[in-house]
Design a protein around this motif. Structure first.
Motif, PDB file in Angstrom:
ATOM      1  N   ARG A 138       0.837  -1.210   0.000  1.00 24.47           N
ATOM      2  CA  ARG A 138       0.000   0.000   0.000  1.00 24.47           C
ATOM      3  C   ARG A 138       0.870   1.257   0.000  1.00 24.47           C
ATOM      4  N   VAL A 139       2.013   1.207   0.683  1.00 21.94           N
ATOM      5  CA  VAL A 139       2.932   2.350   0.701  1.00 21.94           C
ATOM      6  C   VAL A 139       3.491   2.596  -0.705  1.00 21.94           C
ATOM      7  N   LEU A 140       3.871   1.519  -1.391  1.00 25.52           N
ATOM      8  CA  LEU A 140       4.437   1.692  -2.738  1.00 25.52           C
ATOM      9  C   LEU A 140       3.404   2.240  -3.718  1.00 25.52           C
ATOM     10  N   VAL A 141       2.132   1.852  -3.551  1.00 30.49           N
ATOM     11  CA  VAL A 141       1.073   2.427  -4.391  1.00 30.49           C
ATOM     12  C   VAL A 141       0.943   3.924  -4.093  1.00 30.49           C
ATOM     13  N   GLU A 142       0.917   4.272  -2.802  1.00 25.82           N
ATOM     14  CA  GLU A 142       0.801   5.691  -2.414  1.00 25.82           C
ATOM     15  C   GLU A 142       1.920   6.532  -3.015  1.00 25.82           C
ATOM     16  N   GLN A 143       3.115   5.951  -3.068  1.00 27.85           N
ATOM     17  CA  GLN A 143       4.265   6.723  -3.554  1.00 27.85           C
ATOM     18  C   GLN A 143       4.470   6.569  -5.068  1.00 27.85           C
ATOM     19  N   GLY A 144       3.515   5.922  -5.741  1.00 23.31           N
ATOM     20  CA  GLY A 144       3.526   5.899  -7.198  1.00 23.31           C
ATOM     21  C   GLY A 144       4.441   4.865  -7.844  1.00 23.31           C
ATOM     22  N   TYR A 145       4.864   3.880  -7.072  1.00 21.75           N
ATOM     23  CA  TYR A 145       5.745   2.859  -7.656  1.00 21.75           C
ATOM     24  C   TYR A 145       5.005   1.888  -8.565  1.00 21.75           C
ATOM     25  N   ALA A 146       3.701   1.752  -8.358  1.00 21.42           N
ATOM     26  CA  ALA A 146       2.886   0.856  -9.186  1.00 21.42           C
ATOM     27  C   ALA A 146       1.438   1.298  -9.060  1.00 21.42           C
ATOM     28  N   PRO A 147       0.594   0.931 -10.029  1.00 21.24           N
ATOM     29  CA  PRO A 147      -0.799   1.398 -10.002  1.00 21.24           C
ATOM     30  C   PRO A 147      -1.666   0.712  -8.946  1.00 21.24           C
ATOM     31  N   ASP A 148      -1.323  -0.511  -8.561  1.00 16.79           N
ATOM     32  CA  ASP A 148      -2.139  -1.214  -7.566  1.00 16.79           C
ATOM     33  C   ASP A 148      -1.276  -2.240  -6.829  1.00 16.79           C
ATOM     34  N   VAL A 149      -1.825  -2.791  -5.742  1.00 18.06           N
ATOM     35  CA  VAL A 149      -1.010  -3.695  -4.913  1.00 18.06           C
ATOM     36  C   VAL A 149      -0.610  -4.953  -5.687  1.00 18.06           C
ATOM     37  N   HIS A 150      -1.463  -5.388  -6.589  1.00 17.71           N
ATOM     38  CA  HIS A 150      -1.127  -6.583  -7.354  1.00 17.71           C
ATOM     39  C   HIS A 150       0.165  -6.366  -8.148  1.00 17.71           C
ATOM     40  N   ALA A 151       0.265  -5.207  -8.781  1.00 19.51           N
ATOM     41  CA  ALA A 151       1.479  -4.881  -9.556  1.00 19.51           C
ATOM     42  C   ALA A 151       2.685  -4.714  -8.632  1.00 19.51           C
ATOM     43  N   VAL A 152       2.463  -4.167  -7.440  1.00 17.22           N
ATOM     44  CA  VAL A 152       3.584  -4.044  -6.496  1.00 17.22           C
ATOM     45  C   VAL A 152       4.138  -5.425  -6.154  1.00 17.22           C
ATOM     46  N   PHE A 153       3.242  -6.377  -5.873  1.00 19.40           N
ATOM     47  CA  PHE A 153       3.717  -7.730  -5.545  1.00 19.40           C
ATOM     48  C   PHE A 153       4.522  -8.291  -6.705  1.00 19.40           C
ATOM     49  N   ARG A 154       3.974  -8.191  -7.896  1.00 21.52           N
ATOM     50  CA  ARG A 154       4.631  -8.766  -9.063  1.00 21.52           C
ATOM     51  C   ARG A 154       6.023  -8.172  -9.279  1.00 21.52           C
ATOM     52  N   ASP A 155       6.143  -6.861  -9.091  1.00 17.20           N
ATOM     53  CA  ASP A 155       7.395  -6.184  -9.453  1.00 17.20           C
ATOM     54  C   ASP A 155       8.381  -6.043  -8.296  1.00 17.20           C
ATOM     55  N   TYR A 156       7.895  -6.116  -7.051  1.00 24.03           N
ATOM     56  CA  TYR A 156       8.777  -5.824  -5.914  1.00 24.03           C
ATOM     57  C   TYR A 156       8.799  -6.874  -4.807  1.00 24.03           C
ATOM     58  N   LEU A 157       7.679  -7.530  -4.545  1.00 19.42           N
ATOM     59  CA  LEU A 157       7.560  -8.208  -3.244  1.00 19.42           C
ATOM     60  C   LEU A 157       7.497  -9.728  -3.311  1.00 19.42           C
ATOM     61  N   VAL A 158       7.801 -10.305  -4.475  1.00 15.84           N
ATOM     62  CA  VAL A 158       7.849 -11.778  -4.555  1.00 15.84           C
ATOM     63  C   VAL A 158       9.295 -12.221  -4.806  1.00 15.84           C
ATOM     64  N   ARG A 159       9.559 -13.465  -4.506  1.00 20.12           N
ATOM     65  CA  ARG A 159      10.910 -14.004  -4.628  1.00 20.12           C
ATOM     66  C   ARG A 159      11.495 -13.658  -6.002  1.00 20.12           C
ATOM     67  N   GLY A 160      12.730 -13.173  -5.983  1.00 18.71           N
ATOM     68  CA  GLY A 160      13.378 -12.784  -7.236  1.00 18.71           C
ATOM     69  C   GLY A 160      13.264 -11.290  -7.521  1.00 18.71           C
ATOM     70  N   ARG A 161      12.394 -10.594  -6.752  1.00 17.97           N
ATOM     71  CA  ARG A 161      12.239  -9.155  -6.937  1.00 17.97           C
ATOM     72  C   ARG A 161      12.938  -8.427  -5.786  1.00 17.97           C
ATOM     73  N   PRO A 162      13.262  -7.129  -5.956  1.00 17.80           N
ATOM     74  CA  PRO A 162      14.204  -6.473  -5.024  1.00 17.80           C
ATOM     75  C   PRO A 162      13.699  -6.262  -3.598  1.00 17.80           C
ATOM     76  N   GLY A 163      12.382  -6.228  -3.379  1.00 17.52           N
ATOM     77  CA  GLY A 163      11.890  -5.985  -2.021  1.00 17.52           C
ATOM     78  C   GLY A 163      11.565  -7.261  -1.254  1.00 17.52           C
ATOM     79  N   TYR A 164      11.922  -8.400  -1.831  1.00 19.98           N
ATOM     80  CA  TYR A 164      11.550  -9.674  -1.187  1.00 19.98           C
ATOM     81  C   TYR A 164      12.625 -10.107  -0.193  1.00 19.98           C
ATOM     82  N   ILE A 165      12.216 -10.451   1.012  1.00 20.46           N
ATOM     83  CA  ILE A 165      13.126 -10.944   2.047  1.00 20.46           C
ATOM     84  C   ILE A 165      12.689 -12.366   2.420  1.00 20.46           C
ATOM     85  N   GLU A 166      13.623 -13.304   2.331  1.00 29.19           N
ATOM     86  CA  GLU A 166      13.310 -14.691   2.712  1.00 29.19           C
ATOM     87  C   GLU A 166      12.922 -14.739   4.189  1.00 29.19           C
TER      88      GLU A 166
END
Ligand code: AMP
Ligand code: MN
Ligand code: MN
Ligand code: MN
Length: 285
Positions: A138-166
Motif C-alpha cells: 500500500r505504501v508503494l502504491v501511495e508513492q507511485g511505484y505501481a498502479p495497484d497492490v497486485h502490480a507491487v507484488f509482481r514487481d517488488y515483493l515476490v521471490r526474485g524481486r528487489p523488495g523480497y526478504i526470505e
C-alpha cells in the motif's frame, strides 16, 4: 449455503474492522462466515459478536503462515477454540518474526528510493507483530511505484524481486497440530497460488493429509474456473473436504467480495459437513 470461510480484517492485512466486515458479509448474503486473520486471533471476539447479531453462523478461524520445503504455504484453521493456549502461544511465536523481516524489507525498499518505508508500513499495520507485505504494498502504491497492490507484488515483493526478504515461518506439521489441538479443521488455503510444480503440489497435499489436514480451498478469490474444477477433482482424489473462500482483504484490492465467489462444484463434500465443524458452527442468537 452461502459460506465464506476465509477473509482478513485490520487485525492482519485487511483494511476493515471485524464489525464492518460482518456488516458487509451480511449485506452480501453470507450465511456462514469465518474471519481468518494471518497468525492472529485478535479480531475474533468482535467478528463473532457482530455475526450473531446479524443472524449469520460463524466459526472462529485463523490463517497460519508455514514454510514447507522452502515455499510459503498458508493453512487455514476453521472451528478452532481461540482460548486454546498452545495455539495462541504458537501464533505469538509466528508473529514475532514479522517486525525483524519488516525492518529488512524497509531497508531494501528504501535503497530503491521508497521514503520512510518502515514508518509508513507501520502506519497501515498499526502493530509491529502484524506488519506484512500488503502494508508495504500500500505504501508503494501511495508513492507511485505501481498502479495497484497486485502490480507491487509482481514487481517488488515476490521471490526474485528487489523488495523480497526470505523468511522462515512455522512447519506444516506444527500448524496442523495447533489447529487440531484447538479442535479445528486444517485447510490448505488457495492451492492454486503456490508457484510449485504439479508434482510438488501432490506431495504437499500428501504431507498435509499425513499431518492430519482434512480440507482444501476449492473456490478461492485466487482461483479461476479451471482451477476450481482442478481442485475439486484433487479434493475428491485425496478425500479432502472442500472449502469456499473469498480471501477478501479490502474493497479496492480483492478480486471477489465477501460471499460472492462461485458455488462449490457438485461432487465435493463441503467443509462445513466436517464433524469437527458441525458442532461448532454457532447458530444465530
Ligand atoms: P506476508 O504474510 O506478510 O508475507 O504477506 C502475504 C500476503 O500478501 C497475502 O496474505 C496476501 O494478502 C498478499 N499477497 C501475496 N501475493 C499477492 C499478490 N500477488 N497480489 C496481491 N496480494 C498478494
Ligand atoms: Mn493477506
Ligand atoms: Mn493466504
Ligand atoms: Mn488470506
Amino acid at each position: 449455503m452461502n459460506a465464506d470461510l476465509h477473509c482478513h480484517s485490520c487485525h492482519s492485512d485487511g483494511v476493515l474492522s471485524p464489525a464492518t466486515l460482518a456488516a458487509r458479509a451480511a449485506a452480501n448474503g453470507v450465511e456462514l462466515w469465518s474471519l481468518t486473520d494471518h497468525d492472529n486471533l485478535g479480531g475474533l471476539d468482535e467478528a463473532r459478536e457482530h455475526a450473531r447479531a446479524l443472524g449469520m453462523r460463524f466459526v472462529d478461524g485463523v490463517e497460519i503462515s508455514v514454510t514447507w520445503h522452502g515455499t510459503t504455504i498458508h493453512v487455514v484453521g476453521l472451528g478452532i477454540d481461540p482460548r486454546h493456549a498452545p495455539l495462541d502461544q504458537g501464533l505469538a511465536s509466528v508473529r514475532s518474526g514479522r517486525d525483524a523481516r519488516a525492518l529488512r524489507m524497509a531497508e531494501a525498499l528504501e535503497a530503491l528510493g521508497v521514503r520512510d518505508a518502515y514508518a509508513n508500513a507501520m502506519r497501515h499495520a498499526g502493530n509491529p507483530s502484524l506488519v506484512g507485505r500488503s502494508h508495504f504494498a500500500r505504501v508503494l502504491v501511495e508513492q507511485g511505484y505501481a498502479p495497484d497492490v497486485h502490480a507491487v507484488f509482481r514487481d517488488y515483493l515476490v521471490r526474485g524481486r528487489p523488495g523480497y526478504i526470505e523468511h522462515q515461518w512455522t512447519a506444516l506439521e506444527q500448524a496442523v497440530a495447533w489447529i487440531r489441538g484447538a479442535g479445528g479443521v486444517a485447510v490448505i488455503a488457495h492451492p492454486g497460488r503456490y508457484r510449485i510444480s504439479g508434482e510438488l503440489l501432490l506431495r504437499l497435499l500428501a504431507d498435509f493429509r499425513e499431518a492430519g489436514g482434512r480440507a482444501i480451498e476449492v473456490v478461492s478469490g485466487s482461483h479461476g474456473e479451471a482451477e476450481v474444477r482442478h481442485f475439486a477433482r484433487l479434493a475428491r482424489d485425496f478425500g479432502f473436504y472442500a472449502s469456499r473462500a473469498s480471501d477478501f482483504h479490502a474493497p479496492d484490492e480483492s478480486p471477489i467480495d465477501l460471499g460472492r465467489g462461485a458455488a462449490l462444484p457438485a461432487g465435493v463434500e463441503p467443509v462445513w459437513h466436517a464433524p469437527a465443524l458441525g458442532s461448532l458452527v454457532s447458530t444465530p442468537a
